[in-house]
Design a protein around this motif. Structure first.
Motif, PDB file in Angstrom:
ATOM      1  N   VAL A 127      -5.081   2.819 -11.018  1.00 47.26           N
ATOM      2  CA  VAL A 127      -6.083   3.323 -10.074  1.00 47.26           C
ATOM      3  C   VAL A 127      -7.375   2.522 -10.218  1.00 47.26           C
ATOM      4  O   VAL A 127      -7.844   2.276 -11.337  1.00 47.26           O
ATOM      5  CB  VAL A 127      -6.360   4.823 -10.326  1.00 47.26           C
ATOM      6  N   LEU A 131      -3.396   1.718  -6.838  1.00 52.41           N
ATOM      7  CA  LEU A 131      -3.841   2.720  -5.876  1.00 52.41           C
ATOM      8  C   LEU A 131      -5.328   2.501  -5.625  1.00 52.41           C
ATOM      9  O   LEU A 131      -6.132   2.512  -6.559  1.00 52.41           O
ATOM     10  CB  LEU A 131      -3.614   4.136  -6.412  1.00 52.41           C
ATOM     11  N   LYS A 150      -6.613   9.835  -5.789  1.00 52.27           N
ATOM     12  CA  LYS A 150      -5.914   8.833  -6.611  1.00 52.27           C
ATOM     13  C   LYS A 150      -5.600   9.390  -7.994  1.00 52.27           C
ATOM     14  O   LYS A 150      -4.464   9.297  -8.478  1.00 52.27           O
ATOM     15  CB  LYS A 150      -6.760   7.558  -6.750  1.00 52.27           C
TER      16      LYS A 150
END
Length: 252
Positions: free
Chosen positions: A191, A40, A48
């Motif tokens: 992330v 992400l 996120k």
């Protein structure tokens, strides 16, 4: 929906509005295939980490739904690695890795082989009796990853785990994470703020817009499944990074 394995989880119109009126996420549609590595990517504050917390079951959507076709991961089936290693400062590396097993009611003498195998997997042999303040930042993060992996989770969530590390350590841990992923084959959602890290690690990169976070682009990474350090300087890798960067800039 994509061709290939079924999703471990699918977000359908997911929204998260907080009590102060802040809308962190709105209309998020996302599938995460079982056994995949998804990154992400997006600007600070785009939701996120909020999305990761929803996937972990640490928070709940205020709109839409998360669909788990085979059921949401149960206790011990989700591993979470934060940007800070979040190790217990008074406990040894061994005790920190043992923590989720202890919470699950596993006796110390029944998990020794599992903990030792996980320590070898992440490359921190010889530091079992060290405490966090005696370790480098990279070694602390390895211990944190080991703690997340020791339960053999179905889903591994990682929230910018390498962001605070120097570049060489970060590259080394990226390579180690890919090696671990190839061995464990759990589902990873990672992330990051780094286009280069996302493209190097992931099979699929999802680009999010500024708040309220939405999915604005997805890239299937058409690079060799075995990633080596030389890939980072290849023309193919550069082209992938430029394409992702264009979508990230357009989203901002």
């Amino acid at each position: 929906m994509s061709d290939g394995p079924p999703p471990l989880v699918e977000a359908k119109g997911v929204a998260r509005r907080f009590e102060d009126g802040t809308v962190a996420l709105e209309g998020v549609d996302l599938f995460v295939q079982a056994g995949s590595f998804t990154a992400l990517l997006g600007p600070s504050g785009c939701g996120k980490s909020t999305l990761l917390r929803l996937l972990a079951g640490l928070d709940a959507p205020t709109g839409g739904a998360l669909d788990w076709p085979d059921g949401a991961p149960g206790a011990g089936e989700t591993g979470f690695v934060f940007q800070d290693a979040t190790l217990l400062p008074w406990a040894t590396v061994w005790e920190n890795i043992y923590l989720p097993l202890r919470i699950a009611g596993r006796a110390r003498n029944s998990v020794t082989s599992e903990i030792e195998a996980t320590i070898r997997l992440v490359g921190i042999e010889g530091f079992e009796r060290s405490r966090p303040h005696q370790l480098s930042g990279g070694m602390r993060m390895r211990a944190s990853v080991a703690r997340a992996l020791v339960t053999k989770p179905r889903l591994l969530l990682m929230d910018e785990p390498f962001a605070a590390l120097d570049e060489m350590t970060r590259f080394r841990l990226n390579d180690d994470l890919l090696r671990i992923f190839a061995l464990q084959r759990c589902t990873v959602v990672f992330v990051t703020h780094s286009v280069f890290e996302a493209a190097y690690l992931a099979q699929r990169v999802v680009v999010m817009s500024p708040r309220p976070g939405r999915i604005v682009a997805e890239h299937v990474i058409d690079l060799p499944s075995v990633r080596e350090a030389s890939l980072r300087t290849s023309p193919e890798f550069g082209a992938v990074c430029r394409a992702i960067s264009r979508d990230l800039e357009a989203a901002s």
